[in-house]
Scaffold this active site. Structure first.
Site, PDB file in Angstrom:
ATOM      1  CB  SER A   1      -0.953  -0.033   1.207  1.00 13.11           C
ATOM      2  OG  SER A   1      -1.896   1.010   1.135  1.00 13.11           O
TER       3      SER A   1
ATOM      4  CG  ASP B   1      -7.076  -0.958  -4.616  1.00 16.66           C
ATOM      5  OD1 ASP B   1      -7.613   0.077  -4.158  1.00 16.66           O
ATOM      6  OD2 ASP B   1      -5.854  -1.187  -4.530  1.00 16.66           O
TER       7      ASP B   1
ATOM      8  CG  HIS C   1      -6.076  -1.262  -0.778  1.00 14.31           C
ATOM      9  ND1 HIS C   1      -5.270  -0.880  -1.818  1.00 14.31           N
ATOM     10  CD2 HIS C   1      -5.453  -0.824   0.354  1.00 14.31           C
ATOM     11  CE1 HIS C   1      -4.215  -0.230  -1.360  1.00 14.31           C
ATOM     12  NE2 HIS C   1      -4.306  -0.178  -0.037  1.00 14.31           N
TER      13      HIS C   1
END
Length: 485
Positions: free
Chosen positions: A314, A417, A447
């Site tokens: 991320s 996502d 995600h």
């Protein structure tokens, strides 16, 4: 589509995250505190364990006296055995089909469906290993007798390298996620993920505990990531100096095993050389097989990180990409560190001009666009806030070194996502300049599907880790060609 349980947990997750982000915006912290924090009180922490629990030993190191920057080292037990040699002195090619013990339920084989950027759908069977005796990836037994778990004083119960069980491994720098404002390198979820990666990739994972925002805004987290890369280079140089000190005492058979533990010390008498990295860090010229004690002692501390991989999760993918760019800019000035590849897992990219997925999936699971905007407001300085900031948008022009010099880059994206399209576009730009930059897109995934605490033990998370290991081993394994797609 994601399961009902994932959807319900996503609603609860977003409610808590939004409340915490708004509280940090309404109650600004002291921006002058350069020491910073690397975790939050609400974070579940996994204690470091320097003995080989579940096949991986861990230790925490605070590497900067002026900030809270720290690292957690994950050393797999495969580092205790040397790979076998054939009659020609070449490494034997033996790949054992062994699944992760911490992965999926062992009630039966499960078919894992996933797709890559080319739309191909593959299947993989994951089974459980019922062997009671755990073996390393090269077949070496890892019983307690082969480990040095106690120092001479009988106090230290963790692993201490010795001359008989040192196998060299490549290194991987890992940067956790959390939107720059939360997460930790020693959280339960990140500890589980790093253990899995260390075993599957057969690498030493160095998880970076960078400073969080808003206590330390940009570029603190990015500079911390690059500082750890410099720290690895410093460790290599210090180990080389220690080798010279040992060699100066003579390389004959009379040299004692205790001499190998003589390292350069600081003003307080503490060793400045990290023993796990000195013993198991990837060497420039690895020596395997039966060699003399004097040769082992003379070569043990020598390790050059010519094989260092970056892995970012991320927002950690943004940090990894920054560190890779800095490594390209510095080139040989960063020796002996060399970044050979990077893995960007659902990177935290954004831009002022929205992509198709940013419009269609703006209210997606766990991290929707509105909450990510709050994270960027907390991370970027107010006078620099822009969605086209170099830290946020990888597609803006004049953003550092030319892309053709970037290392091979694997990008992991999830179908549900909203940040996926920009990550895919960045990978396409890399491929245009002949950089090896594949994209793996996972069907029905959200995600952080491979790193979130609730989803870590799902078949899809296990499959993702295995795919990463397959690709990474092309660049770090002596048998890399056998693992390539």
């Amino acid at each position: 589509m994601p399961t009902v349980a994932v959807k319900l947990y996503s609603v609860f997750f977003k409610f808590l995250l939004k409340h915490r982000l708004q509280n940090r915006i309404q109650n600004p912290s002291d921006d002058n505190n350069q020491f910073g924090v690397t975790s939050r009180p609400e974070e579940s922490i996994a204690a470091a364990n320097p003995s080989f629990v579940d096949g991986v030993a861990t230790k925490d190191i605070h590497i900067d006296s002026f900030t809270s920057l720290s690292v957690r080292i994950f050393l797999p037990e495969s580092s205790l055995a040397s790979p076998e040699l054939d009659s020609r002195g070449q490494l034997k090619s033996r790949v054992k089909a062994r699944s992760d013990r911490d992965s999926v339920d062992s009630s039966g084989d499960q078919c894992l469906n996933r797709r890559n950027s080319y739309g191909a759908i593959g299947t993989m069977n994951v089974g459980a290993n019922s062997e009671e005796t755990r073996r390393s990836s090269y077949g070496g037994l890892s019983d307690a007798e082969s480990l040095n778990l106690r120092s001479d004083s009988g106090v230290y119960r963790g692993y201490s390298p010795s001359l008989e069980n040192c196998r060299k491994l490549p290194l991987m720098l890992q940067f956790h996620g959390g939107g720059f404002v939360s997460g930790s390198n020693d959280s339960v979820a990140n500890d589980f993920f790093c253990r899995r990666i260390a075993k599957l990739c057969d690498v030493i994972v160095v998880a970076v505990g960078y400073r969080l925002a808003p206590e330390n805004r940009y570029p603190a987290a990015f500079e911390d990531g690059f500082q750890v890369l410099n720290w690895l280079g410093k460790q290599a140089n210090l180990a080389e100096c220690s080798k010279s000190m040992v060699s100066a005492r003579g390389g004959g058979p009379e040299l004692k095993k205790s001499d190998v533990k003589r390292h350069i010390a600081d003003a307080f008498g503490a060793s400045m050389v990290e023993p796990w990295l000195a013993a198991h860090g990837d060497p420039s010229s690895p020596l395997y097989g039966p060699i003399s004690l004097a040769t082992r002692i003379a070569t043990l501390p020598t390790f050059q990180y010519k094989e260092c991989v970056l892995l970012g999760v991320s927002c950690g993918a943004n940090i990894a990409d920054y560190v890779a760019r800095k490594a390209v800019e510095l080139g040989k000035r960063l020796d002996p560190v060399k970044v050979v590849a990077q893995v960007l897992m659902y990177p935290f990219f954004i831009g002022s001009v929205p992509t198709h997925s940013e419009i269609k999936l703006a209210n997606s699971y766990f991290y929707d666009k509105a909450m990510c905007l709050l994270s960027w407001k907390l991370f970027l300085p107010e006078e620099e806030f822009s969605l086209d900031h170099p830290a946020a948008n990888p597609l803006i022009p004049d953003r550092g070194p030319p892309l053709r010099f970037m290392p091979p880059t694997l990008t992991i994206v999830a179908e549900h996502d909203w940040m996926r399209d920009r990550a895919i576009a960045y990978s396409e730009e890399l491929r245009k300049v002949n950089v090896d930059a594949p994209v793996l897109e996972y069907k029905d995934a959200v995600h952080e599907f491979a790193t979130l605490d609730m989803l870590l033990k799902t078949p899809q998370a296990q499959a993702c880790a295995e795919d990463i290991a397959i690709w990474v081993k092309k660049y770090i394994s002596f048998r890399g060609h056998e693992f390539s797609y």
